[in-house]
Design a protein around this motif. Structure first.
Motif, PDB file in Angstrom:
ATOM      1  N   SER A 329       0.815  -1.219   0.000  1.00 20.56           N
ATOM      2  CA  SER A 329       0.000   0.000   0.000  1.00 20.56           C
ATOM      3  C   SER A 329       0.847   1.267   0.000  1.00 20.56           C
ATOM      4  CB  SER A 329      -0.958  -0.012   1.196  1.00 20.56           C
ATOM      5  OG  SER A 329      -0.268  -0.292   2.398  1.00 20.56           O
ATOM      6  N   ALA A 330       1.619   1.502   1.056  1.00 24.17           N
ATOM      7  CA  ALA A 330       2.397   2.738   1.129  1.00 24.17           C
ATOM      8  C   ALA A 330       3.672   2.665   0.294  1.00 24.17           C
ATOM      9  CB  ALA A 330       2.739   3.053   2.585  1.00 24.17           C
ATOM     10  N   THR A 331       4.220   1.462   0.101  1.00 26.32           N
ATOM     11  CA  THR A 331       5.499   1.359  -0.614  1.00 26.32           C
ATOM     12  C   THR A 331       5.356   1.759  -2.083  1.00 26.32           C
ATOM     13  OG1 THR A 331       5.052  -1.010  -0.828  1.00 26.32           O
ATOM     14  CG2 THR A 331       6.557  -0.332   0.912  1.00 26.32           C
ATOM     15  N   VAL A 332       4.274   1.342  -2.726  1.00 22.08           N
ATOM     16  CA  VAL A 332       4.053   1.741  -4.121  1.00 22.08           C
ATOM     17  C   VAL A 332       3.876   3.251  -4.214  1.00 22.08           C
ATOM     18  CG1 VAL A 332       2.372   1.674  -6.008  1.00 22.08           C
ATOM     19  CG2 VAL A 332       3.150  -0.446  -4.958  1.00 22.08           C
ATOM     20  N   GLN A 333       3.034   3.787  -3.363  1.00 28.42           N
ATOM     21  CA  GLN A 333       2.765   5.220  -3.420  1.00 28.42           C
ATOM     22  C   GLN A 333       3.993   6.046  -3.021  1.00 28.42           C
ATOM     23  OE1 GLN A 333      -0.378   3.706  -4.822  1.00 28.42           O
ATOM     24  NE2 GLN A 333       0.071   2.965  -2.766  1.00 28.42           N
ATOM     25  N   GLY A 334       4.838   5.490  -2.166  1.00 27.71           N
ATOM     26  CA  GLY A 334       6.082   6.183  -1.847  1.00 27.71           C
ATOM     27  C   GLY A 334       6.926   6.409  -3.088  1.00 27.71           C
ATOM     28  N   ASN A 335       6.939   5.426  -3.986  1.00 23.63           N
ATOM     29  CA  ASN A 335       7.659   5.572  -5.251  1.00 23.63           C
ATOM     30  C   ASN A 335       7.056   6.655  -6.132  1.00 23.63           C
ATOM     31  OD1 ASN A 335       9.625   3.679  -4.789  1.00 23.63           O
ATOM     32  ND2 ASN A 335       9.096   2.395  -6.520  1.00 23.63           N
ATOM     33  N   GLY A 337       6.193   9.404  -5.295  1.00 26.65           N
ATOM     34  CA  GLY A 337       6.890  10.642  -4.956  1.00 26.65           C
ATOM     35  C   GLY A 337       8.387  10.547  -5.142  1.00 26.65           C
ATOM     36  N   SER A 338       9.011   9.493  -4.587  1.00 27.01           N
ATOM     37  CA  SER A 338      10.469   9.460  -4.489  1.00 27.01           C
ATOM     38  C   SER A 338      11.171   9.294  -5.819  1.00 27.01           C
ATOM     39  CB  SER A 338      10.914   8.344  -3.539  1.00 27.01           C
ATOM     40  OG  SER A 338      10.652   7.063  -4.103  1.00 27.01           O
ATOM     41  N   LYS A 339      10.536   8.651  -6.776  1.00 29.20           N
ATOM     42  CA  LYS A 339      11.188   8.408  -8.063  1.00 29.20           C
ATOM     43  C   LYS A 339      10.640   9.297  -9.175  1.00 29.20           C
ATOM     44  CE  LYS A 339      12.851   3.706  -7.279  1.00 29.20           C
ATOM     45  NZ  LYS A 339      12.703   3.728  -5.821  1.00 29.20           N
ATOM     46  N   VAL A 340       9.701  10.167  -8.849  1.00 25.43           N
ATOM     47  CA  VAL A 340       9.097  11.039  -9.853  1.00 25.43           C
ATOM     48  C   VAL A 340       9.504  12.494  -9.651  1.00 25.43           C
ATOM     49  CG1 VAL A 340       6.904  11.885 -10.793  1.00 25.43           C
ATOM     50  CG2 VAL A 340       7.163   9.462 -10.228  1.00 25.43           C
ATOM     51  N   LEU A 341       9.215  13.042  -8.490  1.00 22.68           N
ATOM     52  CA  LEU A 341       9.518  14.458  -8.242  1.00 22.68           C
ATOM     53  C   LEU A 341      10.994  14.803  -8.448  1.00 22.68           C
ATOM     54  CD1 LEU A 341       7.237  15.114  -5.120  1.00 22.68           C
ATOM     55  CD2 LEU A 341       6.870  15.918  -7.467  1.00 22.68           C
ATOM     56  N   PRO A 342      11.952  13.945  -8.030  1.00 21.07           N
ATOM     57  CA  PRO A 342      13.370  14.328  -8.187  1.00 21.07           C
ATOM     58  C   PRO A 342      13.873  14.376  -9.626  1.00 21.07           C
ATOM     59  CG  PRO A 342      13.119  12.701  -6.435  1.00 21.07           C
ATOM     60  CD  PRO A 342      11.823  12.747  -7.182  1.00 21.07           C
ATOM     61  N   GLN A 373       1.867   6.228 -12.663  1.00 24.33           N
ATOM     62  CA  GLN A 373       0.858   7.189 -12.245  1.00 24.33           C
ATOM     63  C   GLN A 373       1.487   8.573 -12.052  1.00 24.33           C
ATOM     64  OE1 GLN A 373       1.474   4.078 -10.916  1.00 24.33           O
ATOM     65  NE2 GLN A 373      -0.239   3.401  -9.638  1.00 24.33           N
ATOM     66  N   GLY A 374       2.603   8.600 -11.318  1.00 20.32           N
ATOM     67  CA  GLY A 374       3.231   9.884 -11.003  1.00 20.32           C
ATOM     68  C   GLY A 374       3.771  10.594 -12.226  1.00 20.32           C
ATOM     69  N   PHE A 375       4.385   9.835 -13.138  1.00 17.77           N
ATOM     70  CA  PHE A 375       4.952  10.479 -14.332  1.00 17.77           C
ATOM     71  C   PHE A 375       3.865  10.935 -15.300  1.00 17.77           C
ATOM     72  CE2 PHE A 375       9.109   8.511 -13.210  1.00 17.77           C
ATOM     73  CZ  PHE A 375       9.854   9.678 -13.237  1.00 17.77           C
ATOM     74  N   VAL A 401      16.057  18.968 -15.928  1.00 15.60           N
ATOM     75  CA  VAL A 401      16.173  17.592 -15.451  1.00 15.60           C
ATOM     76  C   VAL A 401      17.436  17.398 -14.617  1.00 15.60           C
ATOM     77  CG1 VAL A 401      14.812  16.577 -17.306  1.00 15.60           C
ATOM     78  CG2 VAL A 401      17.285  16.847 -17.598  1.00 15.60           C
ATOM     79  N   ILE A 402      17.379  16.375 -13.789  1.00 16.59           N
ATOM     80  CA  ILE A 402      18.482  16.015 -12.910  1.00 16.59           C
ATOM     81  C   ILE A 402      19.725  15.693 -13.728  1.00 16.59           C
ATOM     82  CG2 ILE A 402      17.974  13.533 -12.838  1.00 16.59           C
ATOM     83  CD1 ILE A 402      18.404  13.719  -9.752  1.00 16.59           C
ATOM     84  N   ARG A 403      20.914  15.969 -13.180  1.00 13.11           N
ATOM     85  CA  ARG A 403      22.160  15.849 -13.939  1.00 13.11           C
ATOM     86  C   ARG A 403      23.185  15.015 -13.177  1.00 13.11           C
ATOM     87  NH1 ARG A 403      22.499  22.382 -15.045  1.00 13.11           N
ATOM     88  NH2 ARG A 403      20.435  22.565 -16.024  1.00 13.11           N
ATOM     89  N   LEU A 404      24.220  14.638 -13.911  1.00 11.21           N
ATOM     90  CA  LEU A 404      25.336  13.899 -13.332  1.00 11.21           C
ATOM     91  C   LEU A 404      25.916  14.689 -12.165  1.00 11.21           C
ATOM     92  CD1 LEU A 404      27.159  11.370 -13.747  1.00 11.21           C
ATOM     93  CD2 LEU A 404      28.676  12.839 -15.083  1.00 11.21           C
ATOM     94  N   GLY A 405      26.096  14.018 -11.028  1.00 14.94           N
ATOM     95  CA  GLY A 405      26.649  14.658  -9.842  1.00 14.94           C
ATOM     96  C   GLY A 405      25.625  15.278  -8.915  1.00 14.94           C
ATOM     97  N   ASP A 406      24.368  15.375  -9.354  1.00 13.65           N
ATOM     98  CA  ASP A 406      23.328  15.944  -8.502  1.00 13.65           C
ATOM     99  C   ASP A 406      23.046  15.027  -7.312  1.00 13.65           C
ATOM    100  OD1 ASP A 406      23.030  18.193  -9.988  1.00 13.65           O
ATOM    101  OD2 ASP A 406      21.071  17.684 -10.843  1.00 13.65           O
ATOM    102  N   VAL A 407      22.476  15.615  -6.278  1.00 10.13           N
ATOM    103  CA  VAL A 407      22.085  14.884  -5.073  1.00 10.13           C
ATOM    104  C   VAL A 407      20.569  14.878  -4.986  1.00 10.13           C
ATOM    105  CG1 VAL A 407      22.183  14.826  -2.560  1.00 10.13           C
ATOM    106  CG2 VAL A 407      24.219  15.454  -3.871  1.00 10.13           C
ATOM    107  N   ASP A 408      20.000  13.703  -4.885  1.00 13.69           N
ATOM    108  CA  ASP A 408      18.550  13.533  -4.776  1.00 13.69           C
ATOM    109  C   ASP A 408      18.198  13.400  -3.298  1.00 13.69           C
ATOM    110  OD1 ASP A 408      15.942  12.650  -4.697  1.00 13.69           O
ATOM    111  OD2 ASP A 408      16.298  10.789  -5.788  1.00 13.69           O
ATOM    112  N   LYS A 409      17.776  14.496  -2.702  1.00 11.41           N
ATOM    113  CA  LYS A 409      17.505  14.510  -1.260  1.00 11.41           C
ATOM    114  C   LYS A 409      16.138  13.923  -0.914  1.00 11.41           C
ATOM    115  CE  LYS A 409      20.380  18.631  -0.502  1.00 11.41           C
ATOM    116  NZ  LYS A 409      20.411  20.037  -0.053  1.00 11.41           N
ATOM    117  N   LEU A 410      15.186  14.008  -1.830  1.00 14.60           N
ATOM    118  CA  LEU A 410      13.838  13.542  -1.512  1.00 14.60           C
ATOM    119  C   LEU A 410      13.797  12.036  -1.320  1.00 14.60           C
ATOM    120  CD1 LEU A 410      10.890  14.431  -1.102  1.00 14.60           C
ATOM    121  CD2 LEU A 410      10.511  13.896  -3.518  1.00 14.60           C
ATOM    122  N   SER A 411      14.574  11.287  -2.096  1.00 13.99           N
ATOM    123  CA  SER A 411      14.581   9.831  -1.950  1.00 13.99           C
ATOM    124  C   SER A 411      14.995   9.413  -0.549  1.00 13.99           C
ATOM    125  CB  SER A 411      15.513   9.204  -2.990  1.00 13.99           C
ATOM    126  OG  SER A 411      14.991   9.375  -4.282  1.00 13.99           O
ATOM    127  N   ALA A 412      15.963  10.122   0.007  1.00 19.61           N
ATOM    128  CA  ALA A 412      16.380   9.825   1.379  1.00 19.61           C
ATOM    129  C   ALA A 412      15.247  10.105   2.356  1.00 19.61           C
ATOM    130  CB  ALA A 412      17.608  10.650   1.739  1.00 19.61           C
TER     131      ALA A 412
END
Length: 780
Positions: A329-335, A337-342, A373-375, A401-412
């Motif tokens: 339930s929450a694990t799918v929906q967590g993705n 956010g975590s894999k879309v917004l960043p 869904q998120g994308f 878009v995100i680039r080489l060397g960027d830090v994805d803080k939302l996933s953490a």
């Protein structure tokens, strides 16, 4: 980069190809045991009801029936069916059999009989009196005051708020979105709706159980997660884990739906009750509503940017339904956010999500795992924002878009990575994906050119960028074991599950490359809990990078042993030796060599040494693959019909271990993405019953329906992956839906924000636009 390898990066034949094309015994149902019974499940006819009386006496008395089980006959152990690492994050809200049913298709009873006909007759003889309860079918009404409570049982745990039908809740933020919106010049907020999609594997869920000569429960089953299944069955049936043996044969498609323990527990219970082998196989109709689906969602997305196109803030709010049980339930929906917004470099991001129970078929893991869904929402809104700013969508993506060397803080923030460490982008081919995909579709020439054409057929192009992950950072791990045989071949034991994507071949290629042998010298056995070492299973795009990492480590250890013995045989130091072409040789001018067979025979018969070793592997980060999807569509303004003419998909998967298999993964994902965009939806009636549970009425894209496909593999080198590899199986499914929606806008100037995009949706949007123009003209 992969050109320097002799096995990795090559289009080699699948290691199990021969048995597949010859029809050899490979799949779960390809065996028949003496005395095997047919198991069948009695499904609930109601979406929500209590069982006030159940009498199985007549069924038990029927000749040929060997076991009948109701909730009174089995242990009551709360659990989750989600095949996730222990302790599972999903609610423990499910029971082997229960006195309350929560969706049409929920288990009421189970029987095992000599034949299917007898089993089906026995089901009809079970007398059940139901107290029908009001169902909750609308996710927007699930948390309303006075709504019927679906999980009112006291034993269930890990439910966020059972009194409000709230299975899970998520709230995460980096920066301050309100501050970001105050700084923005343009703000757009829209709502998007996605539907219930079914996996539709060619092979439905099927399980065969029996008791071996040591009275252990053996489970041969179509599963992506044999080790998780063993643990769960032992828990539910109250058996020691050592008494359960799970065998995963070849899988006829999983797509996440077999990351669930769905039949193994009840089939095992029938075997224990009857002391006979039992097989349960879902019919195609049962597969549609008794298995799992993709989570329907309502997404509210708000995005703000400067006039120059720089995105400053994104705020996503999601309402999703998990159906009757909280599987994933929450694990799918967590993705979501975590894999879309960043994907975008906005300094301010906020993600909110409520996951509610409804009396609908259960939603679970599905390829993309919350990202499609998120994308759909984010990439459609990004296209609209680019249009508002007067910036070409391709250029808008280049800037943000995100680039080489960027830090994805939302996933953490959402639980990815070791101890909350943010994700670092160590490889990124997204810029090249965008350029090559745009060139393949003819972006510069076609964008904005189709709407002005004459007649009712209008053409347009659209694009979307997406990302995913490669395993669950800090959680997913795997192990592998290798031993050398007399002929210089190597037996590879891997717990990983090949679900049809060619994992066995990829793992064998990694081992062969490391050991310096040809692919035919690797004999792989996978997915058997008695013989192979532990692996979390095939999900979260983890097999190549996590299981492959374990294989490479184990092979490196075995290679070291081979070199050490060959050093004695050749009289040369180890540092002057190398392995390739099935032999060990010196790298100096005076070349000396021994074959792998020579080394094996020396080890086994003279040194009395078994060359063998194993290794385990996990990553503290989850390297994202990237994808740029471009679609060209033709829209009929008289009917609303949308025809996809061309879909170009450019994917950065690091180094493709087997490029041809990688391309197959892309095209399979794209086909499912097309169906998600335009045709696929499991529809329920007002009582929660499925109305289209068949391939006749549930519309998937067939080979005849497919548009022109262009698949482009953009090679980068990921430091955390074996030989530079990342994942590829999921990321391509995320792009077709928004790319098609954006292409429809380019063709006819209307936005469609719900899935699937049906002809009537397009036609209604066109009529509404024309009506608006008429009203505007009349006002003037």
């Amino acid at each position: 980069m992969s050109g320097r390898h002799s096995v990795v990066g090559r289009n080699l034949r699948k290691v199990d190809g021969f048995k597949l094309v010859t029809g050899a015994s490979a799949f779960t149902d390809d065996i028949h045991l003496p005395g095997m019974l047919c198991g069948k499940i009695l499904p609930s006819p109601h979406a929500h009801a209590r069982i006030r009386r159940i009498d199985a006496g007549k069924a038990r008395a029927l000749p040929g029936v060997h076991a009948v089980l109701t909730y009174r006959d089995v242990p009551r152990v709360p659990h989750t069916t989600a095949g996730q690492a222990w302790p599972e994050p999903s609610p423990y809200d499910t029971y082997l059999l229960d006195s309350k049913v929560r969706f049409v298709g929920d288990r009421v009873a189970a029987v095992a009989a000599e034949t299917r006909a007898i089993a089906e007759r026995a089901l009809r003889l079970i007398e059940v009196e139901y107290e029908v309860l009001p169902p909750v079918l609308d996710m927007e009404q699930a948390m309303a005051p006075g709504a019927p409570v679906i999980h009112d049982e006291p034993e269930s745990t890990k439910i966020y708020d059972a009194s409000r039908n709230l299975a899970g809740h998520i709230l995460r933020e980096i920066g301050n979105v309100q501050e970001g919106f105050r700084e923005a010049d343009v703000i757009i907020e829209r709502e998007y709706r996605t539907q219930r999609q079914q996996h539709c594997p060619i092979e439905p869920h099927v399980t065969i159980c029996w008791l071996d000569e040591n009275n252990r429960l053996v489970i041969r089953t179509s599963t992506q997660v044999p080790y998780h299944t063993r643990r769960q069955v032992a828990q539910i049936l109250e058996l020691p884990v050592s008494r359960v043996h799970v065998i995963k044969p070849r899988i006829g498609g999983g797509f996440g739906g077999k990351q669930e323990m769905l039949l193994e527990d009840i089939c095992g219970a029938l075997t224990l009750a009857s002391r006979r082998p039992v097989k349960i196989e879902y019919t195609r109709e049962e597969e549609f509503y008794m298995a799992r689906t993709r989570h329907p969602q309502i997404l509210r997305l708000k995005m703000g940017a400067r006039r120059d196109g720089t995105i400053l803030a994104s705020h996503m709010r999601v309402l999703a339904t998990t159906g009757a049980y909280g599987s994933h339930s929450a694990t799918v929906q967590g993705n979501t956010g975590s894999k879309v917004l960043p994907l975008y470099r906005a300094p301010h991001m906020r993600f909110e999500c409520d996951v509610v129970y409804t009396n609908a078929p259960v939603a679970g893991a599905f390829r993309g795992y919350g990202c499609p869904q998120g994308f759909f929402a984010q990439e459609t809104l990004a296209d609209e924002l680019a249009h508002e700013l007067g910036i070409d969508p391709l250029e808008f993506h280049r800037r943000n878009v995100i680039r080489l060397g960027d830090v994805d803080k939302l996933s953490a923030q959402l639980g990815e990575g070791k101890e909350g460490l943010p994700r670092v982008i160590r490889s990124c081919g997204l810029p090249e994906c965008m350029e090559r995909g745009a060139a393949a579709i003819g972006w510069e020439k076609k964008r904005g050119a189709g709407r002005s054409g004459s007649g009712n057929l209008k053409r347009g192009v659209g694009m979307a960028c997406t990302m995913q992950g490669s395993g669950i950072a800090g959680i997913d791990w795997a192990s592998a074991f290798l031993k050398m045989n007399e002929d210089g071949s190597f037996t590879l034991l891997a717990g990983a599950s090949d679900v049809g994507g060619g994992a066995d071949t990829v793992l064998a290629q990694i081992a062969a490359e490391t050991l310096g042998v040809t692919l035919d010298k690797i004999v792989i056995t996978s997915g058997d809990t008695d013989f192979t070492p532990f692996d979390v299973g095939a999900y979260a795009s983890s097999t190549t990078i996590i299981s492959g990492g374990a294989v490479r480590k184990a092979a490196a250890k075995v290679r070291a042993q081979v070199l050490e013995l060959a050093s004695k045989m050749l009289g040369e130091p180890v540092e002057k030796l190398d392995c390739a072409g099935n032999e060990v040789f010196t790298v100096c001018e005076c070349r000396k060599a021994v074959t792998m067979t020579d080394v094996a025979l020396q080890a086994l018969y003279k040194e009395k040494l078994q060359i063998m070793d194993g290794a385990s592997h996990f990553n503290t980060d989850s390297p994202p693959p990237f994808c740029a999807t471009f679609a060209e569509v033709e829209v009929d303004t008289e009917t609303g019909q949308v025809k996809v003419l061309h879909l170009a998909t450019a994917v950065d998967c690091g180094v493709a271990i087997n490029p041809m298999q990688a391309e197959g993964q892309v095209e399979g994902a794209v086909a499912q993405g097309l169906g998600y965009a335009l045709t696929e939806e499991l529809v329920l009636d007002g009582a929660g019953r499925p109305v289209n549970p068949s391939f006749l009425d549930y519309k998937m894209f067939s080979a005849k329906d497919m548009p022109k496909l262009t698949t482009i593999l953009v090679e980068t080198e990921e430091p955390l992956g074996p030989y530079g590899a990342k994942s590829i199986s999921e990321v391509p499914i995320n792009g077709p839906t928004p790319a098609i929606a954006n292409a429809i806008f380019d063709a006819v100037g209307v936005r469609i924000r719900k899935l699937p995009i049906r002809p009537e949706d397009v036609l209604n949007a066109l009529r509404a636009r024309e009506a608006g123009r008429v009203e505007e003209g009349a006002a003037k």
